[in-house]
Design a protein around this motif. Structure first.
Motif, PDB file in Angstrom:
ATOM      1  N   ILE A   1      91.180  38.976  63.562  1.00  0.00           N
ATOM      2  CA  ILE A   1      90.941  38.257  62.172  1.00  0.00           C
ATOM      3  C   ILE A   1      91.955  38.507  61.619  1.00  0.00           C
ATOM      4  N   ASN A   2      92.925  39.548  61.366  1.00  0.00           N
ATOM      5  CA  ASN A   2      94.213  39.559  60.852  1.00  0.00           C
ATOM      6  C   ASN A   2      94.947  38.568  61.060  1.00  0.00           C
ATOM      7  N   ARG A   3      95.020  38.310  62.391  1.00  0.00           N
ATOM      8  CA  ARG A   3      96.141  37.044  62.616  1.00  0.00           C
ATOM      9  C   ARG A   3      95.651  35.674  62.136  1.00  0.00           C
ATOM     10  N   TYR A   4      94.415  35.368  62.158  1.00  0.00           N
ATOM     11  CA  TYR A   4      94.056  34.195  61.602  1.00  0.00           C
ATOM     12  C   TYR A   4      93.948  34.224  60.121  1.00  0.00           C
ATOM     13  N   ALA A   5      93.779  35.293  59.463  1.00  0.00           N
ATOM     14  CA  ALA A   5      93.843  35.478  57.920  1.00  0.00           C
ATOM     15  C   ALA A   5      95.395  35.085  57.455  1.00  0.00           C
ATOM     16  N   ALA A   6      96.265  35.670  58.164  1.00  0.00           N
ATOM     17  CA  ALA A   6      97.599  35.506  58.039  1.00  0.00           C
ATOM     18  C   ALA A   6      98.013  33.792  58.014  1.00  0.00           C
ATOM     19  N   ALA A   7      97.520  33.475  59.044  1.00  0.00           N
ATOM     20  CA  ALA A   7      97.672  32.120  59.229  1.00  0.00           C
ATOM     21  C   ALA A   7      97.009  31.050  58.127  1.00  0.00           C
ATOM     22  N   TYR A   8      95.749  31.419  57.561  1.00  0.00           N
ATOM     23  CA  TYR A   8      95.254  31.052  56.654  1.00  0.00           C
ATOM     24  C   TYR A   8      95.946  31.014  55.322  1.00  0.00           C
ATOM     25  N   LEU A   9      96.746  32.101  55.211  1.00  0.00           N
ATOM     26  CA  LEU A   9      97.359  32.449  53.838  1.00  0.00           C
ATOM     27  C   LEU A   9      98.749  31.493  53.835  1.00  0.00           C
ATOM     28  N   GLN A  10      99.228  31.239  55.076  1.00  0.00           N
ATOM     29  CA  GLN A  10     100.346  30.443  55.088  1.00  0.00           C
ATOM     30  C   GLN A  10      99.938  28.817  54.689  1.00  0.00           C
ATOM     31  N   SER A  11      98.617  28.479  55.076  1.00  0.00           N
ATOM     32  CA  SER A  11      98.105  27.150  54.887  1.00  0.00           C
ATOM     33  C   SER A  11      97.422  26.791  53.682  1.00  0.00           C
ATOM     34  N   ALA A  12      96.972  27.786  53.281  1.00  0.00           N
ATOM     35  CA  ALA A  12      96.203  27.624  51.871  1.00  0.00           C
ATOM     36  C   ALA A  12      96.669  27.448  50.775  1.00  0.00           C
ATOM     37  N   PRO A  13      96.054  26.863  49.799  1.00  0.00           N
ATOM     38  CA  PRO A  13      96.550  26.731  48.217  1.00  0.00           C
ATOM     39  C   PRO A  13      96.646  27.917  47.628  1.00  0.00           C
ATOM     40  N   GLU A  14      97.427  28.057  46.656  1.00  0.00           N
ATOM     41  CA  GLU A  14      97.725  28.941  45.538  1.00  0.00           C
ATOM     42  C   GLU A  14      96.609  29.775  45.173  1.00  0.00           C
TER      43      GLU A  14
ATOM     44  N   ARG B   1      84.423  33.489  71.168  1.00  0.00           N
ATOM     45  CA  ARG B   1      84.219  35.049  70.850  1.00  0.00           C
ATOM     46  C   ARG B   1      83.645  35.367  69.422  1.00  0.00           C
ATOM     47  N   MET B   2      84.424  34.668  68.390  1.00  0.00           N
ATOM     48  CA  MET B   2      83.914  34.666  67.277  1.00  0.00           C
ATOM     49  C   MET B   2      84.682  33.199  66.138  1.00  0.00           C
ATOM     50  N   VAL B   3      83.982  33.401  65.023  1.00  0.00           N
ATOM     51  CA  VAL B   3      84.238  32.135  64.157  1.00  0.00           C
ATOM     52  C   VAL B   3      84.521  32.915  63.011  1.00  0.00           C
ATOM     53  N   ILE B   4      85.896  32.588  62.510  1.00  0.00           N
ATOM     54  CA  ILE B   4      86.440  32.979  61.543  1.00  0.00           C
ATOM     55  C   ILE B   4      86.473  32.074  60.052  1.00  0.00           C
ATOM     56  N   ASN B   5      85.717  32.187  59.111  1.00  0.00           N
ATOM     57  CA  ASN B   5      85.712  31.248  58.086  1.00  0.00           C
ATOM     58  C   ASN B   5      86.280  32.169  56.966  1.00  0.00           C
ATOM     59  N   CYS B   6      87.321  31.122  56.342  1.00  0.00           N
ATOM     60  CA  CYS B   6      88.072  31.558  55.073  1.00  0.00           C
ATOM     61  C   CYS B   6      87.707  30.613  54.043  1.00  0.00           C
ATOM     62  N   VAL B   7      87.092  31.395  53.003  1.00  0.00           N
ATOM     63  CA  VAL B   7      86.809  30.274  51.854  1.00  0.00           C
ATOM     64  C   VAL B   7      87.593  30.460  50.655  1.00  0.00           C
ATOM     65  N   HIS B   8      88.349  29.619  50.161  1.00  0.00           N
ATOM     66  CA  HIS B   8      89.231  29.912  49.105  1.00  0.00           C
ATOM     67  C   HIS B   8      88.309  29.664  47.742  1.00  0.00           C
ATOM     68  N   PRO B   9      88.784  30.499  47.003  1.00  0.00           N
ATOM     69  CA  PRO B   9      88.134  30.404  45.613  1.00  0.00           C
ATOM     70  C   PRO B   9      87.758  29.028  44.815  1.00  0.00           C
ATOM     71  N   SER B  10      88.590  27.829  44.996  1.00  0.00           N
ATOM     72  CA  SER B  10      88.273  26.810  44.691  1.00  0.00           C
ATOM     73  C   SER B  10      87.212  26.003  45.589  1.00  0.00           C
ATOM     74  N   GLY B  11      86.881  26.967  46.540  1.00  0.00           N
ATOM     75  CA  GLY B  11      85.629  26.183  47.326  1.00  0.00           C
ATOM     76  C   GLY B  11      85.966  25.479  48.815  1.00  0.00           C
ATOM     77  N   VAL B  12      87.348  25.358  48.961  1.00  0.00           N
ATOM     78  CA  VAL B  12      87.770  24.807  50.448  1.00  0.00           C
ATOM     79  C   VAL B  12      87.542  25.627  51.400  1.00  0.00           C
ATOM     80  N   THR B  13      86.918  25.556  52.629  1.00  0.00           N
ATOM     81  CA  THR B  13      86.555  26.504  53.538  1.00  0.00           C
ATOM     82  C   THR B  13      87.476  25.960  54.728  1.00  0.00           C
ATOM     83  N   THR B  14      88.086  27.068  55.451  1.00  0.00           N
ATOM     84  CA  THR B  14      88.821  26.709  56.783  1.00  0.00           C
ATOM     85  C   THR B  14      88.164  27.556  57.785  1.00  0.00           C
TER      86      THR B  14
END
Length: 97
Positions: free
Chosen positions: A34-47, A65-78
């Motif tokens: 989760i930490n690895r993919y969250a770090a990748a999300y931070l690099q590609s996500a907007p401000e 194994r798992m699905v990692i959903n990252c939801v930006h405050p603007s509503g964009v989901t990765t």
């Protein structure tokens, strides 16, 4: 000089390489993944993206194994689909009609 003097460094090197191979063969924990993919999300996500935007759930397919959903405050989901060893997988296809 005895033969042991020549082979002790080789034996130490072989033991060290064996230890490294054992460590590399271990499955990563869910937290590490989760930490690895969250770090990748931070690099590609907007401000405004934060690590806490990401959460993981299980998937009914045994190959995922798992699905990692990252939801930006603007509503964009990765969404990241993760395999058994922490590798990125393409989005699984739904059932065929």
């Amino acid at each position: 000089m005895t033969r042991a003097v020549f082979f002790l460094p080789l034996a130490g090197l072989i033991a060290f390489v064996g230890y490294l191979g054992f460590q590399r063969g271990q499955l990563p924990s869910e937290t590490e993944i989760i930490n690895r993919y969250a770090a990748a999300y931070l690099q590609s996500a907007p401000e405004g993206a934060m690590l806490t935007d990401c959460a993981a759930t299980t998937h009914p397919d045994a190959a995922v194994r798992m699905v990692i959903n990252c939801v930006h405050p603007s509503g964009v989901t990765t969404t990241y689909f993760v395999g058994a060893r922490g590798e990125a997988l393409p989005q699984p296809q739904g059932p065929s009609a």
